[in-house]
Design a protein around this motif. Structure first.
Motif, mmCIF file in Angstrom:
data_model
loop_
_atom_site.group_PDB
_atom_site.id
_atom_site.type_symbol
_atom_site.label_atom_id
_atom_site.label_comp_id
_atom_site.label_asym_id
_atom_site.label_seq_id
_atom_site.Cartn_x
_atom_site.Cartn_y
_atom_site.Cartn_z
ATOM 1 N N ILE A 1 0.850 -1.392 -0.039
ATOM 2 C CA ILE A 1 0.102 -0.036 0.045
ATOM 3 C C ILE A 1 0.745 1.420 0.028
ATOM 4 O O ILE A 1 0.530 2.161 -0.592
ATOM 5 N N SER A 2 1.929 1.349 0.978
ATOM 6 C CA SER A 2 2.647 2.340 0.789
ATOM 7 C C SER A 2 4.148 2.003 1.362
ATOM 8 O O SER A 2 4.433 0.841 1.937
ATOM 9 N N GLY A 3 5.035 2.774 1.123
ATOM 10 C CA GLY A 3 6.540 2.383 1.441
ATOM 11 C C GLY A 3 7.312 1.654 0.471
ATOM 12 O O GLY A 3 6.589 1.114 -0.549
ATOM 13 N N ASN A 4 8.654 2.068 0.389
ATOM 14 C CA ASN A 4 9.613 1.276 -0.405
ATOM 15 C C ASN A 4 10.574 0.528 0.063
ATOM 16 O O ASN A 4 11.043 0.802 1.409
ATOM 17 N N GLY A 5 10.922 -0.507 -0.595
ATOM 18 C CA GLY A 5 12.043 -1.554 0.008
ATOM 19 C C GLY A 5 12.041 -2.861 -0.670
ATOM 20 O O GLY A 5 11.971 -2.821 -1.891
ATOM 21 N N ARG A 6 12.097 -3.898 -0.145
ATOM 22 C CA ARG A 6 12.322 -4.955 -0.687
ATOM 23 C C ARG A 6 11.714 -6.167 0.220
ATOM 24 O O ARG A 6 11.623 -6.083 1.465
ATOM 25 N N VAL A 7 11.505 -7.248 -0.346
ATOM 26 C CA VAL A 7 10.754 -8.554 0.149
ATOM 27 C C VAL A 7 11.785 -9.571 0.133
ATOM 28 O O VAL A 7 12.109 -9.809 -1.257
ATOM 29 N N LEU A 8 12.445 -10.161 0.995
ATOM 30 C CA LEU A 8 13.117 -11.466 0.854
ATOM 31 C C LEU A 8 12.138 -12.684 0.850
ATOM 32 O O LEU A 8 11.234 -12.753 1.591
ATOM 33 N N ILE A 9 12.100 -13.426 -0.310
ATOM 34 C CA ILE A 9 11.629 -14.680 -0.191
ATOM 35 C C ILE A 9 12.539 -15.920 -0.693
ATOM 36 O O ILE A 9 12.983 -16.063 -1.917
ATOM 37 N N GLY A 10 12.679 -16.546 0.336
ATOM 38 C CA GLY A 10 13.710 -17.552 0.203
ATOM 39 C C GLY A 10 15.162 -17.116 0.152
ATOM 40 O O GLY A 10 15.636 -16.424 1.103
ATOM 41 N N ASP A 11 15.634 -17.219 -1.091
ATOM 42 C CA ASP A 11 16.993 -16.720 -1.214
ATOM 43 C C ASP A 11 17.005 -15.612 -1.999
ATOM 44 O O ASP A 11 18.262 -15.164 -2.669
ATOM 45 N N ARG A 12 16.066 -14.915 -2.563
ATOM 46 C CA ARG A 12 16.070 -13.775 -3.247
ATOM 47 C C ARG A 12 15.204 -12.512 -2.896
ATOM 48 O O ARG A 12 14.482 -12.838 -2.022
ATOM 49 N N PHE A 13 15.751 -11.471 -3.138
ATOM 50 C CA PHE A 13 15.224 -10.129 -2.849
ATOM 51 C C PHE A 13 14.309 -9.714 -3.924
ATOM 52 O O PHE A 13 14.938 -9.442 -5.186
ATOM 53 N N CYS B 1 2.471 -6.353 -6.154
ATOM 54 C CA CYS B 1 1.860 -7.538 -5.521
ATOM 55 C C CYS B 1 2.948 -8.733 -5.334
ATOM 56 O O CYS B 1 3.705 -8.779 -6.364
ATOM 57 N N VAL B 2 3.065 -9.266 -4.520
ATOM 58 C CA VAL B 2 4.126 -10.234 -4.325
ATOM 59 C C VAL B 2 3.417 -11.575 -3.517
ATOM 60 O O VAL B 2 2.506 -11.370 -2.721
ATOM 61 N N PHE B 3 4.021 -12.688 -4.079
ATOM 62 C CA PHE B 3 3.349 -13.863 -3.416
ATOM 63 C C PHE B 3 4.359 -14.532 -2.664
ATOM 64 O O PHE B 3 5.443 -14.947 -3.159
ATOM 65 N N ILE B 4 4.009 -15.289 -1.522
ATOM 66 C CA ILE B 4 4.909 -15.903 -0.688
ATOM 67 C C ILE B 4 4.335 -17.266 -0.632
ATOM 68 O O ILE B 4 3.219 -17.626 -0.004
ATOM 69 N N PRO B 5 5.071 -18.133 -0.934
ATOM 70 C CA PRO B 5 4.544 -19.750 -1.025
ATOM 71 C C PRO B 5 4.712 -20.476 0.282
ATOM 72 O O PRO B 5 5.352 -19.695 1.229
ATOM 73 N N ARG B 6 4.061 -21.208 0.584
ATOM 74 C CA ARG B 6 4.027 -22.114 2.037
ATOM 75 C C ARG B 6 5.317 -22.174 2.223
ATOM 76 O O ARG B 6 6.316 -22.711 1.781
ATOM 77 N N TRP B 7 5.814 -21.992 3.731
ATOM 78 C CA TRP B 7 7.099 -22.434 4.437
ATOM 79 C C TRP B 7 8.211 -21.737 3.737
ATOM 80 O O TRP B 7 9.146 -22.460 3.900
ATOM 81 N N VAL B 8 8.095 -20.856 3.234
ATOM 82 C CA VAL B 8 9.409 -20.298 2.502
ATOM 83 C C VAL B 8 9.550 -19.113 3.510
ATOM 84 O O VAL B 8 8.857 -18.250 4.201
ATOM 85 N N ILE B 9 11.035 -19.002 3.966
ATOM 86 C CA ILE B 9 11.319 -17.971 4.612
ATOM 87 C C ILE B 9 11.209 -16.440 4.141
ATOM 88 O O ILE B 9 11.627 -16.555 2.853
ATOM 89 N N HIS B 10 10.734 -15.584 4.630
ATOM 90 C CA HIS B 10 10.504 -14.348 4.077
ATOM 91 C C HIS B 10 10.641 -13.285 5.107
ATOM 92 O O HIS B 10 10.543 -13.510 6.369
ATOM 93 N N GLN B 11 10.675 -11.975 4.543
ATOM 94 C CA GLN B 11 10.989 -10.862 5.440
ATOM 95 C C GLN B 11 10.891 -9.441 4.756
ATOM 96 O O GLN B 11 11.247 -9.445 3.666
ATOM 97 N N SER B 12 9.941 -8.593 5.291
ATOM 98 C CA SER B 12 9.902 -7.442 4.477
ATOM 99 C C SER B 12 10.586 -6.380 5.092
ATOM 100 O O SER B 12 10.807 -6.155 6.365
#
Ligand SMILES: [Fe+2]
Ligand SMILES: [Fe+2]
Length: 400
Positions: A330-342, A350-361
């Motif tokens: 909705i707002s803000g800039n940055g990156r999302v870690l999904i597994g081993d990629r940013f 829009c970003v999709f996070i599959p089940r059981w994948v390590i993630h971080q915003s």
């Protein structure tokens, strides 16, 4: 509870016993290494995944097996030619029956566990078809099989596994919070059924000179473990079904879930406004963690929409969970870690996070990052065995 009055030591101390043990060493090894031990019910008990409610269902069904146990022994007894061995088996039955005290019969101890330990109303138990099948097959093998088959079925495939099997159950039950005082049924069998197994082993040994002895005994062992494994798989499958059956019914029900009690405000959510349903937050300045999670008020069946807010320059926890997620930035800039990629993100992405994948915003901008996270949490958290929250979060909600 006193120990066995007729000792099996005459057999156990004889040279016959040792040579018999070496003759069936391969079968004992096969039993110990059998795939049965890797069943999902045991795995769940070992990992402490089952709740007391799960165990109420599991042991309600197990009750049918338990209350028929003396019939399996009786089936073998009716098949036994040798009256001396029948007398020894009678001792097993006598102990199972509480010796002189009917209140101490093993099935009564199991009932005590069900009623006092688990709070089950015995009259309300509904034994399921796969439970009846398991018990019927046990009766069939012990009553209608040969004495060799029935004794191998009940010794190698049943009594010999009791101690280890009940230790697994006890671990699961203790983890679920049951008090030790309710575990007498299991403790007794973990302590004394080696003697019962020795009696059955002596009966089995009496057939060891028969042609095809080892093949027949191995068949019986495998069939006993296969039936029990099938029963346990049925229990876990039914537990899984019960967890999500209400969702399945609503999916199949073709009935609108829009209740008249629902306000318009419950159907529309303004992420920019102050939130009414905070569900989690964490601040760990040393790690640059500073975020909140709030739940949208939707009366949803399986979808759980949340708003994640991350302060400028900070991140949320690196985590993973069973639910899958769609992020809408909705707002803000940055990156999302999904597994081993940013994945770089900006408002509108829009970003999709599959089940059981390590993630971080990670909020790399100067303004708060606000993310609408749509998950299937209401379904997956019910389907999951174990403590769902502890799989996903650095801190438990109770510690907030
Ligand atoms: Fe027993
Ligand atoms: Fe997440």
């Amino acid at each position: 509870m006193s120990g066995p009055k007729v000792s099996t030591s005459d057999f156990e101390n004889s040279g016959l016993f040792d040579s018999f043990l070496s003759a069936i060493a391969g079968l004992q090894k096969a039993q110990k290494e059998h795939l049965f031990w890797d069943n999902e019910l045991f795995r769940g008990c070992r990992l402490g995944l089952f709740s007391l409610d799960d165990f109420r269902f599991i042991f309600s069904q197990y009750y049918l097996y338990s209350k028929n146990f003396t019939r399996y022994l009786s089936g073998l007894m009716a098949n036994l030619d040798d009256d001396r061995l029948r007398a020894k088996l009678c001792q097993n039955l006598f102990e199972e029956s509480g010796e002189d005290d009917l209140d101490q019969r093993h099935v009564q101890l199991f009932r005590n566990f069900l009623t006092h330990g688990l709070g089950i109303d015995l009259a309300k138990i509904n034994f399921l078809p796969f439970t009846h099948h398991f018990v019927d097959r046990f009766l069939d093998h012990t009553r209608n099989g040969s004495a060799l088959h029935a004794s191998a079925f009940l010794s190698l495939g049943t009594e010999a596994i009791v101690s280890q099997m009940y230790e697994i159950f006890v671990n699961g039950l203790l983890h679920a919070g049951i008090a030790e005082e309710h575990l007498l049924f299991f403790r007794i069998h973990m302590a004394c059924d080696d003697a019962h197994a020795a009696t059955l082993a002596e009966i089995l040994a009496s057939f060891s000179a028969k042609p095809g002895f080892l093949v027949n005994a191995e068949d019986a062992l495998n069939e006993s473990l296969r039936l029990r494994g099938e029963f346990f798989d049925g229990l876990v499958g039914e537990l899984r079904h019960r967890r999500i059956s209400e969702h399945l019914n609503r999916i199949q029900g073709k009935t609108s879930l829009l209740s008249q009690d629902v306000n318009d405000a419950d159907l529309k959510f303004m992420p920019a406004e102050p939130f009414v349903k905070p569900i989690y937050s964490n601040q760990m300045p040393a790690l640059g963690i500073d975020f909140t999670v709030d739940r949208a008020p939707f009366p949803a069946d399986v979808l759980d929409a949340r708003v994640v807010r991350i302060s400028p320059g900070n991140v949320n926890e690196r985590h993973r969970h069973a639910h899958e997620t769609v992020f809408y930035i909705i707002s803000g800039n940055g990156r999302v870690l999904i597994g081993d990629r940013f994945i770089s993100v900006q408002p509108g992405d829009c970003v999709f996070i599959p089940r059981w994948v390590i993630h971080q915003s990670q909020n790399q901008g100067q303004t708060p990052m606000v993310i609408l996270a749509i998950t299937d949490f209401f379904l997956t958290s019910k389907a999951f065995f174990g403590d769902y929250d502890s799989t996903a979060r650095t801190r438990r909600p109770a510690e907030q």
